[in-house]
Design an enzyme around this catalytic site. Sequence first.
Site, PDB file in Angstrom:
ATOM      1  N   PHE A   1       9.261 -45.146  91.151  1.00  0.00           N
ATOM      2  CA  PHE A   1      10.640 -45.163  90.686  1.00  0.00           C
ATOM      3  C   PHE A   1      11.619 -45.395  91.832  1.00  0.00           C
ATOM      4  CE2 PHE A   1       8.886 -42.730  87.085  1.00  0.00           C
ATOM      5  CZ  PHE A   1       9.564 -43.307  86.017  1.00  0.00           C
ATOM      6  N   ASP A   2      12.506 -46.364  91.642  1.00  0.00           N
ATOM      7  CA  ASP A   2      13.713 -46.409  92.435  1.00  0.00           C
ATOM      8  C   ASP A   2      14.515 -45.154  92.076  1.00  0.00           C
ATOM      9  OD1 ASP A   2      15.975 -47.568  93.918  1.00  0.00           O
ATOM     10  OD2 ASP A   2      16.837 -47.914  91.942  1.00  0.00           O
ATOM     11  N   VAL A   3      15.448 -44.747  92.915  1.00  0.00           N
ATOM     12  CA  VAL A   3      16.218 -43.530  92.644  1.00  0.00           C
ATOM     13  C   VAL A   3      17.654 -43.848  92.224  1.00  0.00           C
ATOM     14  CG1 VAL A   3      17.117 -41.368  93.618  1.00  0.00           C
ATOM     15  CG2 VAL A   3      14.772 -42.086  94.107  1.00  0.00           C
TER      16      VAL A   3
END
Length: 216
Positions: A9-11
């Site tokens: 996941f990107d944040v």
Amino acid sequence: MARYDAILFDVDGTLIHSRPGILNSFAYAFRQMGVDPSGIDLSRYLGPPLRWSFAQHFSSGEEVERAVDLYRARYAEKGMHECSLFPGVMEMLEALRRQGLLLATATSKPIEVVTPILEEQGLLPLFDLIGGASMDRSVDTKTEVIRQVLQDPRLAGRHILMVGDRQDDMQGARDCGLPAAGVLYGYGSREELQAWNPVFLAGDCKELTGYLLETN
């Protein structure tokens, strides 16, 4: 079984609505560098690495590093607290954990910066691996971040998907041979994401959860 058993996941813009803290910190850094931020579209810097963003305005490496330091100082003091979870993020991650998926972050934020943010937002216990950039230039692009995350032995042999909201996430996944899914509730446009042919575009976390848990 689910089509993927590990999710990166990107944040910013994918899990956490961090726009206020990021934009305020950019504006602060530009002002301290003698640049009026009012004429700059700061939203284009939601996602890309800091050094790349500042290099669009400062020609010398020393100026870029000073701007990065100013940004990080303001972000550590105030910016990291000027954020919130997107609707459904907690429920999504909990559902993925219950199904036994390995969860990792792959963010352009340095690990030292993102870890306390995830802890403050209650997400840290839900991740098996925190992957991010380095404070120096050694791991500075999304491609380099993903490549480093993939070196973790826990990811060996798994079916891995990258999830993000900007073209950097899509390109990083492609560079590393991974499929990618895009989220439309973040900071990138549909057009920006579609250009990279993602395997799925999610309008919200409920849609994304359904796709991630869909079986082959």
